[in-house]
Design an enzyme around this catalytic site. Structure first.
Site, mmCIF file in Angstrom:
data_model
loop_
_atom_site.group_PDB
_atom_site.id
_atom_site.type_symbol
_atom_site.label_atom_id
_atom_site.label_comp_id
_atom_site.label_asym_id
_atom_site.label_seq_id
_atom_site.Cartn_x
_atom_site.Cartn_y
_atom_site.Cartn_z
ATOM 1 N N GLY A 141 0.778 -1.238 0.000
ATOM 2 C CA GLY A 141 0.000 0.000 0.000
ATOM 3 C C GLY A 141 0.805 1.281 0.000
ATOM 4 N N ASN B 109 1.770 3.041 -2.624
ATOM 5 C CA ASN B 109 1.170 3.996 -3.561
ATOM 6 C C ASN B 109 -0.094 4.604 -2.975
ATOM 7 O OD1 ASN B 109 2.550 4.322 -6.286
ATOM 8 N ND2 ASN B 109 2.722 2.111 -5.915
ATOM 9 N N ARG C 206 -15.378 -14.630 -10.689
ATOM 10 C CA ARG C 206 -14.937 -13.235 -10.714
ATOM 11 C C ARG C 206 -16.111 -12.258 -10.615
ATOM 12 N NH1 ARG C 206 -9.611 -12.369 -12.248
ATOM 13 N NH2 ARG C 206 -8.886 -14.339 -13.042
ATOM 14 N N MET D 148 -3.745 -6.984 -7.251
ATOM 15 C CA MET D 148 -3.274 -8.088 -8.086
ATOM 16 C C MET D 148 -4.401 -9.022 -8.531
ATOM 17 S SD MET D 148 -0.360 -6.891 -8.109
ATOM 18 C CE MET D 148 1.030 -7.862 -8.656
ATOM 19 N N HIS E 221 1.693 0.763 -13.031
ATOM 20 C CA HIS E 221 2.432 -0.445 -13.395
ATOM 21 C C HIS E 221 3.924 -0.151 -13.308
ATOM 22 C CE1 HIS E 221 3.161 -4.305 -15.244
ATOM 23 N NE2 HIS E 221 4.033 -3.718 -16.047
ATOM 24 N N ASP F 33 -2.663 -4.440 -18.305
ATOM 25 C CA ASP F 33 -1.523 -3.537 -18.471
ATOM 26 C C ASP F 33 -1.531 -2.842 -19.833
ATOM 27 O OD1 ASP F 33 -0.721 -4.249 -15.922
ATOM 28 O OD2 ASP F 33 0.597 -5.844 -16.626
#
Ligand code: GAR
Length: 227
Positions: A19, A21, A73, A98, A117, A153
């Site tokens: 954490g 960022n 998901r 992630m 990224h 990405d």
């Protein structure tokens, strides 16, 4: 609440681990003039270290544990979306989150979700970016903030920062240099998104009213005598 009085955008930062960022975004948002407030930190892992950092800062936290949904998901994302809606979230920042999202979830946040990224995209997508950069022998590496699109990405690039790769670098030493610039560029990108300065044109992103960089990075730096 401060963000309501000043109509600051309400931001959720999604994390899976350390954490740092998230902490950099929260530190930027401590400035009342910053156009976004970190209203919520969500982790998909109950033991993510970043949760304690957020709580210590007085930020609301939530855990949406993906393991309770198995491979489903969409079920995980339904719970996540409910949490985001309950907290009236305007913008989402992925900070070391992630998990991959379904295209349906990405569509809900189109133009409102950023990711950071640890590489100069489109180079070194995926995991272990620093080891891959060292293997490839690049002399310049870095970090990218981009809009999230269904492809991993990928997505319009908002800002990038470059760092030199030194001869004795290890993946860890390179990671430490890169994360230092991550903490500088993510608050800028979120500021611009919250201020409505980002225009996506095709696959590219324009930043209104922000000048381009005035410097170049040459590495290794040739000395005048070796020209
Ligand atoms: C950061 O280096 C971020 O760029 C990377 O994970 C780290 C999280 O650190 N993200 C990814 O690799 C996403 N694919 P943090 O938890 O201290 O912010």
């Amino acid at each position: 609440m401060a963000e309501e009085q000043t109509s600051r955008k309400r931001v959720a930062v999604l994390i899976s681990g350390r954490g740092s960022n998230m902490a950099a975004l929260a530190a930027a948002a401590d400035d009342p003039a910053y156009p976004a407030a970190i209203a919520l930190v969500v982790s998909n892992r109950p033991n993510a270290a970043g949760l304690a950092i957020a709580r210590a800062r007085g930020i609301e936290t939530a855990v949406v544990d993906h393991t309770t949904h198995g491979k489903d998901r969409a079920a995980f994302e339904r719970v996540l979306q409910e949490v985001l809606e309950r907290h009236r979230i305007d913008l989402v920042c992925l900070g070391g989150f992630m998990r991959l999202f379904t295209p349906q979830f990405v569509a809900l946040w189109e133009g409102r979700m950023l990711n950071i990224h640890p590489a100069l995209l489109p180079s070194f997508k995926g995991l272990d970016t620093h080891a891959h950069a060292l293997e490839a022998g690049v002399r310049i590496h870095g970090a990218t903030v981009h809009f999230v699109v269904p492809e991993m990405d990928a997505g319009p690039i908002v800002i990038q920062a470059a760092v030199p790769v030194l001869d004795d670098d290890t993946p860890d030493s390179l990671a430490a240099r890169v994360v230092g610039v991550e903490h500088r560029i993510y608050p800028l990108a979120l500021r611009w998104l919250a201020e409505g300065r980002l225009r996506r044109v095709g696959g590219r992103c324009r930043v209104d009213g922000v000048p381009g960089a005035g410097a170049v990075l040459i590495h290794p730096q040739a000395s005048p005598s070796s020209r």
